[in-house]
Design an enzyme around this catalytic site. Structure first.
Site, PDB file in Angstrom:
ATOM      1  N   GLU A   1       0.998  -1.006   0.292  1.00 48.30           N
ATOM      2  CA  GLU A   1       0.219   0.084  -0.082  1.00 48.30           C
ATOM      3  C   GLU A   1       1.027   1.238   0.580  1.00 48.30           C
ATOM      4  OE1 GLU A   1      -3.779   1.998   2.818  1.00 48.30           O
ATOM      5  OE2 GLU A   1      -2.102   0.636   3.612  1.00 48.30           O
TER       6      GLU A   1
ATOM      7  N   LYS B   1      -9.860   2.477  -1.583  1.00 51.27           N
ATOM      8  CA  LYS B   1     -10.667   1.784  -0.088  1.00 51.27           C
ATOM      9  C   LYS B   1     -11.744   2.031   0.766  1.00 51.27           C
ATOM     10  CE  LYS B   1      -7.437   1.284   4.421  1.00 51.27           C
ATOM     11  NZ  LYS B   1      -6.187   1.252   4.268  1.00 51.27           N
TER      12      LYS B   1
ATOM     13  N   CYS C   1      -5.712  -2.649   3.050  1.00 51.02           N
ATOM     14  CA  CYS C   1      -5.223  -2.535   4.639  1.00 51.02           C
ATOM     15  C   CYS C   1      -6.366  -3.454   5.618  1.00 51.02           C
ATOM     16  CB  CYS C   1      -4.238  -1.043   4.819  1.00 51.02           C
ATOM     17  SG  CYS C   1      -3.377  -1.402   5.829  1.00 51.02           S
TER      18      CYS C   1
END
Length: 284
Positions: A42, A115, A152
């Site tokens: 990331e 995300k 993540c």
């Protein structure tokens, strides 16, 4: 269909050219070993800039049309005939997202995932920088099968992995930046982090590939130590290979996608689902 997947990890500095060169070298290394899909960590072009709230870091974001390195990795994907999910800080007019561009083995952009789950806590103050993603969970048909991408904090939510599995993901990838917890230096989430994703793999009978960063990074008053341990688990949740906590490099594993599809179907996990009973998960 046999698919070779690779996970990578590296240390990042504020020399963005050096970071991009490292990333390119890792991709070359993985491709030379036969990798078809290669995952970078990331926000790999810079240190993880989210431990503290700094206005100046919004300047790191770019719109896709004028992005400084997406085209570079598009050309590399085409040259090496590999699929590359590429993490970047995206600006879309006045909105800012933590995003991944999926680049197919012909160099074409397949699309963006933004995300969905944005953390906010000591060392991980991402709500200051990123809006919650508005793409929803997605999968992409690539040259090497159908893949899903989470980013993540998404990896801690079973709904994310299950949604991608329901959409047909053969493989699920998580670019990551996780390490120490500044408020508690004795807390090490490494095994918890891995076991969470191993559970997603086992519950969905879908392999998981996670890439994390390594190294010590200092942002004013906050020191972060990223613990690496990028790993690849099979469809039963067993970790087949992983990196250590300090070495840059790549790991590689092969999956027979056709065999996994048959095994997944015969196990009956999706056949025996009862969606009509699951309305509770839609409630806060």
């Amino acid at each position: 269909m046999i698919v070779n997947v690779a996970a990578t990890q590296m240390e990042c500095t504020w020399d963005q050219s050096e970071n991009l060169n490292k990333a390119e070298n890792l991709i070359h290394e993985a491709a030379e070993r036969g990798a078809n899909i290669i995952l970078l960590q990331e926000l790999f072009s810079t240190p993880y800039f989210c431990p503290e709230q700094k206005d100046k870091y919004f300047a790191l974001a770019n719109e896709v049309s004028e992005h400084p390195y997406l085209e570079k990795f598009s050309n590399l994907a085409k040259k090496l005939k590999v699929v590359l999910p590429i993490s970047f800080f995206e600006r879309d007019k006045n909105s800012y997202f933590n995003s991944v561009m999926i680049i197919d083995a012909d160099g074409n952009y397949k699309g963006i995932y933004r995300k969905s789950h944005i953390p906010q806590g000591p060392g991980y103050q991402e709500k200051f920088y990123f809006s919650p993603g508005n793409t929803g969970f997605k999968v992409w048909e690539t040259t090497y099968g159908c893949i899903g991408i989470g980013i993540c904090w998404d990896q801690w939510f079973p709904e994310c992995a299950r949604s991608m599995a329901l959409m047909g993901a053969d493989l699920i990838f998580y670019p990551t930046a996780i390490g120490s917890e500044p408020q508690d230096p004795n807390l090490n989430s490494l095994k918890h982090w891995q076991r969470t994703m191993q559970g997603h793999a086992a519950a969905n009978m879908t392999p998981i590939i996670a890439s994390n960063r390594i190294g010590k990074e200092i942002a004013d008053n906050t020191k972060m130590i990223f613990y690496g341990h990028s790993f690849i688990s099979d469809e039963t949740g067993e970790i087949k290979c992983e990196c250590d906590d300090e070495s840059e490099g790549t790991i590689l594993h092969s999956f027979n996608i056709d065999e996994i599809r048959i095994s997944r179907a015969s196990w009956g996990l999706f056949r025996d689902r009862r969606p009509e009973l699951y309305d509770k998960i839609l409630q806060k």
